[in-house]
Each structure stands twice: as structure tokens, then as C-alpha cells.
Design a protein around this motif. Sequence first.
Motif, PDB file in Angstrom:
ATOM      1  N   ASP A 209      59.685  -3.990 -37.340  1.00  6.67           N
ATOM      2  CA  ASP A 209      58.442  -3.212 -37.356  1.00  6.67           C
ATOM      3  C   ASP A 209      58.712  -1.720 -37.514  1.00  6.67           C
ATOM      4  O   ASP A 209      57.768  -0.930 -37.595  1.00  6.67           O
ATOM      5  CB  ASP A 209      57.616  -3.477 -36.100  1.00  6.67           C
ATOM      6  N   GLN A 210      59.983  -1.326 -37.582  1.00 11.42           N
ATOM      7  CA  GLN A 210      60.321   0.085 -37.787  1.00 11.42           C
ATOM      8  C   GLN A 210      60.740   0.391 -39.227  1.00 11.42           C
ATOM      9  O   GLN A 210      61.109   1.522 -39.538  1.00 11.42           O
ATOM     10  CB  GLN A 210      61.456   0.495 -36.839  1.00 11.42           C
ATOM     11  N   MET A 211      60.674  -0.606 -40.102  1.00 10.94           N
ATOM     12  CA  MET A 211      61.093  -0.379 -41.483  1.00 10.94           C
ATOM     13  C   MET A 211      60.178   0.605 -42.202  1.00 10.94           C
ATOM     14  O   MET A 211      58.954   0.508 -42.127  1.00 10.94           O
ATOM     15  CB  MET A 211      61.150  -1.687 -42.275  1.00 10.94           C
ATOM     16  N   HIS A 212      60.806   1.529 -42.908  1.00 12.95           N
ATOM     17  CA  HIS A 212      60.116   2.403 -43.868  1.00 12.95           C
ATOM     18  C   HIS A 212      60.669   2.040 -45.237  1.00 12.95           C
ATOM     19  O   HIS A 212      61.831   2.311 -45.539  1.00 12.95           O
ATOM     20  CB  HIS A 212      60.363   3.870 -43.551  1.00 12.95           C
ATOM     21  N   LEU A 213      59.841   1.426 -46.033  1.00 12.99           N
ATOM     22  CA  LEU A 213      60.247   0.961 -47.360  1.00 12.99           C
ATOM     23  C   LEU A 213      59.827   1.974 -48.417  1.00 12.99           C
ATOM     24  O   LEU A 213      58.690   2.443 -48.426  1.00 12.99           O
ATOM     25  CB  LEU A 213      59.591  -0.395 -47.654  1.00 12.99           C
ATOM     26  N   THR A 214      60.760   2.302 -49.306  1.00  7.59           N
ATOM     27  CA  THR A 214      60.466   3.177 -50.444  1.00  7.59           C
ATOM     28  C   THR A 214      60.758   2.416 -51.729  1.00  7.59           C
ATOM     29  O   THR A 214      61.838   1.843 -51.886  1.00  7.59           O
ATOM     30  CB  THR A 214      61.319   4.453 -50.405  1.00  7.59           C
ATOM     31  N   GLU A 215      59.783   2.405 -52.628  1.00 10.28           N
ATOM     32  CA  GLU A 215      59.949   1.806 -53.954  1.00 10.28           C
ATOM     33  C   GLU A 215      59.793   2.905 -54.998  1.00 10.28           C
ATOM     34  O   GLU A 215      58.854   3.691 -54.933  1.00 10.28           O
ATOM     35  CB  GLU A 215      58.895   0.720 -54.202  1.00 10.28           C
TER      36      GLU A 215
END
Length: 284
Positions: A209-215
Motif C-alpha cells: 500500500d506504499q507503492m508509488h508507481l510511475t509510468e
Amino acid sequence: MNSNKWLAVAGLSLLVFRPSGVLGQATQGQTSSTTAQSGSGAAPKASSNDHQAMVPAFSNDLSGVWMQYPDGPVPGVPGMNTIDERFRPPFTPWGQARFDAARPMQGPTAIAGQENAPTLHCDPDGPPRILNLPNPFEIIQIPGRVLMFFEEQHIWRTIWTDGRALPKDPDPSWLGYSVGKWEGDAFVVDTIGFNDRLWADVFGSPRSDQMHLTERYRRLNHDTLELQIIMDDPKAYTKTWVNPPKLHKLEPMWEIAEWFCVIDDENAYGDAVRKPAGVSPTPK
């Protein structure tokens, strides 16, 4: 009214009422509307106070159905390497425990008949894993948002492009909360607010729940889309997971097929095929 006047009125009607193209649809041999307007993919003219690099006119148009190139270890088969485990950083203790408990359907930790991937229970799929699967997705751009439609489970997501910031404390969800913006010719998507019930890839790598995803999406030419996935998840990994860019091919004649997960069908397949595959045959 004579025939010449009728012809003039008919021609004017075609100009006024000609239907515009639908975002996300294309036919073979056509270019995007922005490319057609600027001519053969030539770079648009910048104003005197435009300090951005010159980019092709189609670069800010990601519309279409896209499929990853089959450049994986098996010839002719999509590699599912948009997320590449060769670049996976070390786990945290929490991440290691989650990974050790995973029983994927492929890879070095797979055990036939003991698979426990969340999607085997028809849990909804989501980023980043759904971006890694060998199924097409469609991008549609409308004012204020970008929509992505995935063939896998017929899932769709919203990427807000109206300038809003990421929420401070989003409710955990399967897809997370996404905002996007253009940085030159790159469309950058930031997503937070995930739950921890899905894997990050097909090998059981965890998503917390702490993931910061960048695409990062870049349209290199009319037929080629580049996608890079960067995962910052301090609960699961000791460093940021930076994957190399992956190429996708425009498929203008494809349509997103209907593909739903039906739990009865999934269970029937598991009982008849998947689970028996892990049982040693009885000696004759």
C-alpha cells in the motif's frame, strides 16, 4: 434550384457535417489527426517563447490499441518483460515474506498444482502487473483524462489530466489513483493508493500500500509506443525498481476482445488441469 446549386449545397453539407474520427480508433494506413495536420510526421513549429524540444506531431497522441513486441526469451511470444525481474532490487523483510509465500504459475518458484496467484480467484487485476501481461490495451484521450482499456478481465482505468494533484490519503484500491501530465514528448503517470492484495508481476513480487508507481509513455513513431515502469515501494523493496523501456506496436485493425474471469470456469480448469499437473503419475 438548378443542378449546380444543388451540388454546391451538397458539398457544403459534407464539409459542415463530416463526422470526426473517434479517439482510439484507426484504420490501416492512416496516421493520427495531429500527424495529418502537420504533414508526414513533421515536427510542429514552435513559437518564439516555446523552450521545449521539437517533437513529432503525433508524440502527444497515444490513441490506439497497443500490443507489446514479442521480444522475450521464447521466440514469437510476448516476453512479459515490461516488468523485468532481472532489475528487481532486494526485498525488505516484509517483501521477502510475501514473495516466499507466493506460488506463481511460472518462474523458478512455481510449484505445479500449488499456484496461489490472486487472479486465480478472479480478483481484479491492476497496475503494474496488468501492464506486463501479453494482452493488448487501448488508450483513449479525452479532455481532462486518459482512459485505458485492458483486454485482461475487461478492466479499465482513469488517468486524470486536468491538473489535479495526487490525493493525500487515498483509500486503498485495486487500480490506485492516477494522475498524468506531459513532460515534452513523454506522458508521465503517477499512481498511489494501491491495496496490497495483488502481485507486482507474474512471479509473485509483492505490491504494498506504499507503492508509488510511475509510468512513462513515449510515442517514438506512428506505430511504436515506449513504456517504462518505475516502482518506488519502500515497504517491499530496499531500492526503487527501475525497469528498462519496453516497446509496443500499434494494432490499428484490432479490437479489445471480451475477456471476463468467471470463477466457476476458473475452478473447473484448476480441478481438471492445473492441480492434477502437480501430482506425480501413479506407477503402472
